[in-house]
Design a protein around this motif. Structure first.
Motif: not given
Length: 375
Positions: A136-137, A118, A133, A116, A139
């Protein structure tokens, strides 16, 4: 009686801490900077095998005067990603004071699992330094190889195996070697024919040229010295140094005198023991004396003295060089075979030949009739 303002100040001092404690939870949150940069990120592809590469992109919408710093990878080797290529920052769009920039990284992943990520950047504006930041994260799925140890056995490394030699392994090399040798042979044959046309051979190309006689070398050096026109350019020292060096070299080659390491007096003494014409020896002595005055006493001779020194050097070489063999025409004529002498004719044959060569005389009619009757 107290002053009313003093009473009010005391009351505020007593009640202010209690009011702050009671309403701490209801204080408004600090204002958010609406003008702060907006961060976005993406990974392509989002699923890779272990050890494969992917592109990690970070996009930032910001003002012209705002400064953002992008993260770095692969600094100490403890991260889950390995930096393959750090790509430069690109400007994607610009409208007025707003612009969109992008930073991309080519990374390699060596840890399996779901990563994950960021997206984040360091933001600096006036007195603000903060970390921004993305919303959305990201993947990233990293898969690995599945080894079925139940159905497949693990074996040790096999030892080195020596294969038998096969001719086919070098057949191609032999073919090209033969072609190269044929080409070299053809070139050598063509070169030999060309050299033979000019009366030379292949050996002459590798045979060093015979050294030239000392007097030929000296004459060539003297002609070169005259063409340089040194004393005409007021370079008297260089002129006389070159002139004496030519004579020293000639004495070494022609008479074997170590003149290169001798002084002028030693050269004059050595020349006295050589069969040299008296006039040339005296001219050489005068020229060496004058050269010493020019080289060491900074004398400046006139044009006539310079020419006289040159003529003295030339005449010395001319009079002391070995005589060239000349063809002896008398000896060649004596050794040549003589032509056979013609046989001498008798007096009667000579008279007959003279009579035939003499023009016929006119005869009178009576003499002609008498001659016919005799015939």
């Amino acid at each position: 009686m107290r002053h009313p303002f003093i009473t009010i100040a005391i009351a505020l001092a007593v009640l202010a801490p209690a009011a702050y404690a009671a309403g701490a939870d209801t204080l408004p949150a600090p204002a958010v900077d609406d003008n702060a940069p907006v961060v976005r990120g993406s990974v392509e592809p989002d699923s890779i095998g272990i050890g494969d590469r992917f592109i990690y992109s970070i996009e930032v919408d910001k003002d012209l005067v705002q400064t953002v710093l992008f993260p770095s990878f692969g600094g100490e080797g403890s991260e889950a990603y390995s930096l393959i290529e750090d790509m430069p920052i690109d400007t994607l769009a610009r409208e007025g004071r707003r612009m969109t920039i992008r930073k991309r990284y080519l990374l390699g992943a060596f840890e399996e699992g779901i990563h994950r990520v960021v997206p984040q950047v360091m933001y600096a504006d006036k007195n603000i330094v903060d970390t921004l930041h993305g919303a959305d994260t990201l993947d990233l799925l990293v898969t690995t190889f599945q080894i079925d140890s139940t159905s497949q056995s693990i074996y040790d490394i096999k030892p080195q195996k020596t294969l038998p030699f096969r001719m086919g392994e070098i057949t191609g090399y032999i073919k090209w070697v033969i072609v190269a040798l044929l080409i070299l042979a053809a070139l050598a044959y063509a070169l030999r024919r060309v050299l033979a046309h000019y009366g030379r051979s292949l050996r002459d190309m590798f045979r060093p040229a015979p050294p030239q006689p000392p007097h030929v070398v000296a004459f060539a050096a003297l002609e070169k010295l005259r063409a340089e026109r040194l004393w005409q350019q007021d370079k008297h020292k260089q002129y006389y140094s070159a002139l004496t060096d030519i004579l020293r070299t000639y004495l070494v080659g022609q008479f074997g005198v170590g003149a290169m390491e001798m002084t002028s007096d030693e050269i004059i003494e050595a020349v006295r023991g050589i069969d040299v014409p008296q006039k040339n020896a005296m001219d050489l002595t005068q020229m060496l004396r004058e050269a010493d005055l020019v080289k060491f006493a900074k004398a400046v001779p006139d044009a006539e003295e310079n020419e006289a020194a040159y003529r003295a050097a030339w005449d010395f070489v001319e009079q002391t060089r070995p005589e060239e063999p000349e063809a002896d025409e008398t000896a060649a004529a004596a050794t040549a075979p003589a032509a056979p002498a013609a046989p001498q004719a008798s007096p009667s044959e000579t008279a007959a030949a003279q009579a035939e060569d003499a023009p016929a005389e006119e005869k009178s009619p009576a003499e002609a009739t008498e001659q016919d009757e005799k015939n």
